[in-house]
Design an enzyme around this catalytic site. Structure first.
Site, PDB file in Angstrom:
ATOM      1  N   SER A 129       0.834  -1.203   0.000  1.00 23.89           N
ATOM      2  CA  SER A 129       0.000   0.000   0.000  1.00 23.89           C
ATOM      3  C   SER A 129       0.866   1.249   0.000  1.00 23.89           C
ATOM      4  O   SER A 129       1.881   1.310   0.684  1.00 23.89           O
ATOM      5  CB  SER A 129      -0.922   0.021   1.218  1.00 23.89           C
ATOM      6  OG  SER A 129      -1.673   1.232   1.244  1.00 23.89           O
ATOM      7  N   LYS A 183      -4.307  -6.792   3.804  1.00 25.62           N
ATOM      8  CA  LYS A 183      -4.409  -5.722   2.801  1.00 25.62           C
ATOM      9  C   LYS A 183      -5.858  -5.498   2.404  1.00 25.62           C
ATOM     10  O   LYS A 183      -6.284  -4.357   2.169  1.00 25.62           O
ATOM     11  CB  LYS A 183      -3.569  -6.087   1.568  1.00 25.62           C
ATOM     12  CG  LYS A 183      -3.641  -5.055   0.427  1.00 25.62           C
ATOM     13  CD  LYS A 183      -3.234  -3.660   0.884  1.00 25.62           C
ATOM     14  CE  LYS A 183      -2.909  -2.725  -0.268  1.00 25.62           C
ATOM     15  NZ  LYS A 183      -3.883  -2.602  -1.335  1.00 25.62           N
ATOM     16  N   HIS A 186      -7.344  -3.529   5.161  1.00 30.76           N
ATOM     17  CA  HIS A 186      -6.776  -2.186   5.016  1.00 30.76           C
ATOM     18  C   HIS A 186      -7.591  -1.384   4.005  1.00 30.76           C
ATOM     19  O   HIS A 186      -7.962  -0.231   4.255  1.00 30.76           O
ATOM     20  CB  HIS A 186      -5.310  -2.306   4.551  1.00 30.76           C
ATOM     21  CG  HIS A 186      -4.703  -1.051   4.008  1.00 30.76           C
ATOM     22  ND1 HIS A 186      -5.030  -0.533   2.763  1.00 30.76           N
ATOM     23  CD2 HIS A 186      -3.772  -0.197   4.522  1.00 30.76           C
ATOM     24  CE1 HIS A 186      -4.341   0.563   2.543  1.00 30.76           C
ATOM     25  NE2 HIS A 186      -3.576   0.792   3.601  1.00 30.76           N
ATOM     26  N   ASN A 187      -7.901  -1.995   2.859  1.00 38.29           N
ATOM     27  CA  ASN A 187      -8.654  -1.293   1.833  1.00 38.29           C
ATOM     28  C   ASN A 187     -10.091  -1.040   2.257  1.00 38.29           C
ATOM     29  O   ASN A 187     -10.691  -0.020   1.888  1.00 38.29           O
ATOM     30  CB  ASN A 187      -8.612  -2.087   0.528  1.00 38.29           C
ATOM     31  CG  ASN A 187      -7.269  -1.984  -0.162  1.00 38.29           C
ATOM     32  OD1 ASN A 187      -6.266  -1.615   0.453  1.00 38.29           O
ATOM     33  ND2 ASN A 187      -7.224  -2.304  -1.440  1.00 38.29           N
ATOM     34  N   GLU A 190      -9.924   1.893   4.361  1.00 36.98           N
ATOM     35  CA  GLU A 190      -9.698   3.015   3.446  1.00 36.98           C
ATOM     36  C   GLU A 190     -11.017   3.505   2.853  1.00 36.98           C
ATOM     37  O   GLU A 190     -11.280   4.710   2.792  1.00 36.98           O
ATOM     38  CB  GLU A 190      -8.746   2.556   2.343  1.00 36.98           C
ATOM     39  CG  GLU A 190      -8.416   3.569   1.275  1.00 36.98           C
ATOM     40  CD  GLU A 190      -7.549   2.943   0.197  1.00 36.98           C
ATOM     41  OE1 GLU A 190      -7.933   3.026  -0.992  1.00 36.98           O
ATOM     42  OE2 GLU A 190      -6.496   2.361   0.535  1.00 36.98           O
TER      43      GLU A 190
END
Length: 468
Positions: A129, A183, A186-187, A190
């Site tokens: 990222s 990840k 994480h997104n 986000e």
């Protein structure tokens, strides 16, 4: 030239090219492969004077790597990853390592690891990222999978990663698809943070008429305080950019239809599969989908009328919006971290949440000052099930909730949608409620479907013939 290079990269788009140049900046030699000759040439031109080569021939690429080979893929998720792997297999030796650095679905990573392990090939799924700038100058890197293989690539990943106080923003996270899963979440976080910021913008611009210049100053000030983060920082900058085609600010000329690549949706879908509540992330995904209904939204506004201005002093409301964002940011991270906790148990990843918070502090899109507070919370209590239960965070949330309630109430009264803020508040209010009205839901389920229920005053499973 054979076996000359330390590291290989497949896919020389902006991300791949920048990552490989980052590798060569730190004393490692690297070769890149792409089917597009122009991209292979661009790598060599941009890397002039560095130990780097570009090629379009996979045989040359494989032969030029030192054994055991270390190959990273930055190609579109799905079929292209499998196609590259299958084309390489006849050319690889046992002990070589393939790394998938794209946004692959975690279940695909599990399948590929099993497939390659049987052939003696190491495989890792690694989340990266930071966008193109991060790839070039230091991303946050989330590796998972073969622990033995990580030691092969660790020196390179630590060298190229972002640093916070000298601490590399990379660490081995756990078994299997843990890297891609982290990840993915994480997104999802986000998505939530971006939606929350857009709602703050809407409340202040449509609600009390703040100009883009005023918003630039306001967000810049927030970024110097407890909301310091990459997303708040770039938002402040966006408000200051002029459009080159008109005399307007560029943000005002951009169509209000947001696209998505699917990782936020995967986060929501898997959370539902595991029975984990992530309502802020869910609403962020939903609003991107709603934004696509532009013609319908235009027609509906003609029927029902537009939102109304908020009858509130702009300075007072802005202070409340800062509290609302701070509160909702923490609630969003809390939901994502809780999902990681439960998923780690379900999928036997062995995640350490303090480590996750630590490597997210720099390089990645959701990097923020408050991640250090989260890291400390998990350091103090590694078994913490939810960030909302941390005493230090709780004290700040107790104060900030007043601002969130004020903003949600004002927006609802004026017809300005704030679904992610509302979801963050509802999540908090439900989580802090020792008793919820779901006893009635259980009664309803037993009434129409004989699904049974449990009681508060004794153990056991009960059923009532409600009609009689």
């Amino acid at each position: 030239m054979s076996q000359q290079f330390d590291f290989g990269m497949v896919g020389l788009g902006v991300m791949g090219r920048n990552f490989i140049l980052n590798v060569t900046d730190h004393g490692f030699s690297a070769i890149g492969l792409d089917t597009d000759l122009a991209k292979a040439n661009a790598l060599e031109e941009e890397g002039a004077g560095k130990p780097v080569k570009g090629t379009t021939a996979k045989e040359e690429f494989i032969a030029a790597l030192k054994k055991p080979r270390k190959i990273m893929l930055l190609v579109p998720a799905g079929g292209p990853v499998d196609a590259v792997i299958d084309s390489f297999l006849p050319l690889l030796d046992k002990g070589d390592l393939i790394i998938d650095g794209g946004n692959s679905f975690f279940a695909d990573t599990n399948r590929r690891e099993t497939y390659l392990s049987a052939k003696g090939i190491h495989f890792m799924g690694i989340g990266v990222s930071g966008g193109s700038h991060g790839a070039r100058f230091g991303p946050s890197i989330m590796p998972g999978g073969d622990a033995e293989a990580y030691e092969m690539i660790k020196p390179i990943l630590e060298a190229v990663s972002a640093k916070v106080n000298g601490d590399p923003c990379v660490a081995y996270l756990g078994a299997g698809s843990s890297g891609n899963y982290v990840k993915m979440v994480h997104n999802g976080i986000e998505y939530g943070l971006m939606q929350l910021i857009s709602e703050a913008y809407d409340v202040l611009k449509r609600g009390v008429g703040l100009s883009n210049d005023a918003l630039h100053e306001l967000f810049s000030g927030w970024n110097a305080g407890r909301l310091q983060s990459f997303l708040v920082e770039i938002t402040a900058h966006i408000f200051s950019v002029n459009d080159t085609l008109t005399d307007q600010k560029l943000v005002d000329m951009i169509l209000d239809q947001a696209k998505q690549k699917g990782t936020g949706k995967w986060t929501s879908q898997n959370a539902m599969d595991l029975g984990i509540p992530v309502p802020t992330i869910d609403m962020a995904v939903t609003l991107r989908e709603l934004s696509a209904l532009k013609p319908e939204r235009v027609a509906a506004e003609k029927i029902y009328g537009p939102a109304q201005a908020i009858n509130e002093d702009a300075v007072t409301l802005a202070a409340a919006v800062e509290q609302a964002l701070y509160f909702s940011f923490i609630a969003t991270y809390a939901q994502g971290m809780a999902q990681l906790t439960d998923a780690s148990n379900e999928y036997k990843y062995g995640l350490n949440l303090e480590t996750v918070a630590r490597i997210w502090r720099g390089g990645c899109i959701i990097r923020a000052a408050m991640l250090e507070n989260f890291r400390q919370a998990y350091q103090n209590n590694p078994a913490l099930p939810n960030l909302l239960l941390d005493a230090d965070l709780a004290s700040s949330l107790q104060v900030a909730q007043a601002g969130l309630r004020k903003v949600v109430a004002a927006a609802v009264s004026s017809g300005i949608p704030v679904p992610a803020m509302s979801a963050s508040l509802a999540y908090f209010d439900a989580y802090r409620s020792a008793r919820l009205p779901l006893n009635l839901v259980q009664a309803q389920r037993d009434f129409f479907g004989s699904h049974t229920y449990e009681r508060t005053d004794r153990t056991g499973i009960f059923h009532t013939d409600w009609a009689e």
